[in-house]
Design a protein around this motif. Structure first.
Motif, mmCIF file in Angstrom:
data_model
loop_
_atom_site.group_PDB
_atom_site.id
_atom_site.type_symbol
_atom_site.label_atom_id
_atom_site.label_comp_id
_atom_site.label_asym_id
_atom_site.label_seq_id
_atom_site.Cartn_x
_atom_site.Cartn_y
_atom_site.Cartn_z
ATOM 1 N N MET A 25 29.875 30.625 79.103
ATOM 2 C CA MET A 25 29.063 30.786 77.907
ATOM 3 C C MET A 25 29.935 31.069 76.679
ATOM 4 O O MET A 25 29.627 30.612 75.596
ATOM 5 N N GLU A 26 31.032 31.804 76.865
ATOM 6 C CA GLU A 26 31.937 32.078 75.747
ATOM 7 C C GLU A 26 32.551 30.791 75.215
ATOM 8 O O GLU A 26 32.795 30.658 74.030
ATOM 9 N N ASN A 27 32.839 29.865 76.108
ATOM 10 C CA ASN A 27 33.487 28.608 75.718
ATOM 11 C C ASN A 27 32.497 27.490 75.438
ATOM 12 O O ASN A 27 32.898 26.361 75.194
ATOM 13 N N LEU A 28 31.202 27.770 75.499
ATOM 14 C CA LEU A 28 30.188 26.739 75.314
ATOM 15 C C LEU A 28 30.270 26.148 73.912
ATOM 16 O O LEU A 28 30.202 26.877 72.922
ATOM 17 N N GLY B 225 28.405 23.239 73.193
ATOM 18 C CA GLY B 225 27.122 22.578 72.996
ATOM 19 C C GLY B 225 26.675 21.989 74.317
ATOM 20 O O GLY B 225 27.288 22.220 75.362
ATOM 21 N N MET C 103 26.543 21.395 80.279
ATOM 22 C CA MET C 103 27.105 22.388 79.356
ATOM 23 C C MET C 103 28.522 21.927 79.027
ATOM 24 O O MET C 103 29.335 21.732 79.936
ATOM 25 N N THR D 270 32.072 22.623 77.775
ATOM 26 C CA THR D 270 33.047 23.676 77.507
ATOM 27 C C THR D 270 34.445 23.100 77.308
ATOM 28 O O THR D 270 35.297 23.735 76.720
ATOM 29 N N ILE E 197 24.295 24.232 69.827
ATOM 30 C CA ILE E 197 23.777 25.533 70.244
ATOM 31 C C ILE E 197 24.138 26.542 69.149
ATOM 32 O O ILE E 197 25.331 26.773 68.903
ATOM 33 N N SER F 126 27.288 29.025 69.183
ATOM 34 C CA SER F 126 28.303 28.594 70.146
ATOM 35 C C SER F 126 29.614 28.333 69.418
ATOM 36 O O SER F 126 29.663 28.211 68.207
ATOM 37 N N LYS F 127 30.695 28.233 70.201
ATOM 38 C CA LYS F 127 32.012 27.896 69.667
ATOM 39 C C LYS F 127 31.862 26.605 68.863
ATOM 40 O O LYS F 127 31.380 25.615 69.395
#
Length: 171
Positions: A4-7, A9, A62, A64, A163, A166-167
């Motif tokens: 999730m940290e690296n998500l 989109g 997802m 990443t 997202i 997100s990142k």
């Protein structure tokens, strides 16, 4: 939680249909599609006795790592034995990502942003286009020619879903 940290989109893959898929049972096949990227593995439903199946299934990956290879594999569902592989194709999202990074806005709906021709570096069967569909969205329709198969193509469409929080993609 690292994912999730690296998500960056989500990538929605609409698996539309199969065209002239190989026969793996007596007279037909029971095909389904598996899309894999890294440790993610998503599959469509099985369509019974149809070498030209209409799936219209949506699979969402997802994202990443944009450099991870993405493969689409078609299988024939078998009841008593291992499912038969009917062919594989690689999904090249780089041209699509390049268009996303352009930061386009307010184009007429249906504007073709980029045309991608089939060549040795992709599995495209025909020219593919990245198209503006409005509301900040781009889609790319592709017909992928299956490799390691005597016949068969799969029609898909890809779309990036941003997202919030997100990142940032492309920064």
């Amino acid at each position: 939680m690292e994912k999730m940290e690296n998500l960056m989109g989500l990538l929605r893959i609409r698996v539309r249909r199969g065209i002239n898929l190989a026969v793996r049972d007596t007279v037909s096949s029971d095909p389904y599609v598996v899309v894999t990227m890294g440790c993610q593995k998503l599959k469509t439903r099985v369509i019974k006795n149809d070498c030209n199946p209409q799936w219209d299934d949506e699979l969402t990956l997802m994202m990443t790592d944009l450099d991870l290879p993405m493969t689409l594999t078609v299988y024939d569902k078998d009841t008593f034995t291992e499912d038969d592989k009917m062919g594989v194709a690689w999904i090249d999202i780089k041209p699509y990502l390049e268009c996303l990074q352009m930061g386009l806005e307010n184009l007429p709906i249906g504007t073709s942003i980029k045309k991608i021709q089939p060549d040795k570096s992709n599995c495209l069967d025909d020219e593919s286009r990245v198209v503006w569909v409005g509301d900040g969205k781009l889609v790319q329709d592709m017909i992928l020619r299956l490799q390691n198969a005597e016949s068969g193509k799969v029609e898909i469409q890809i779309e990036w879903i941003a997202i919030p929080g997100s990142k940032a993609f492309g920064s």
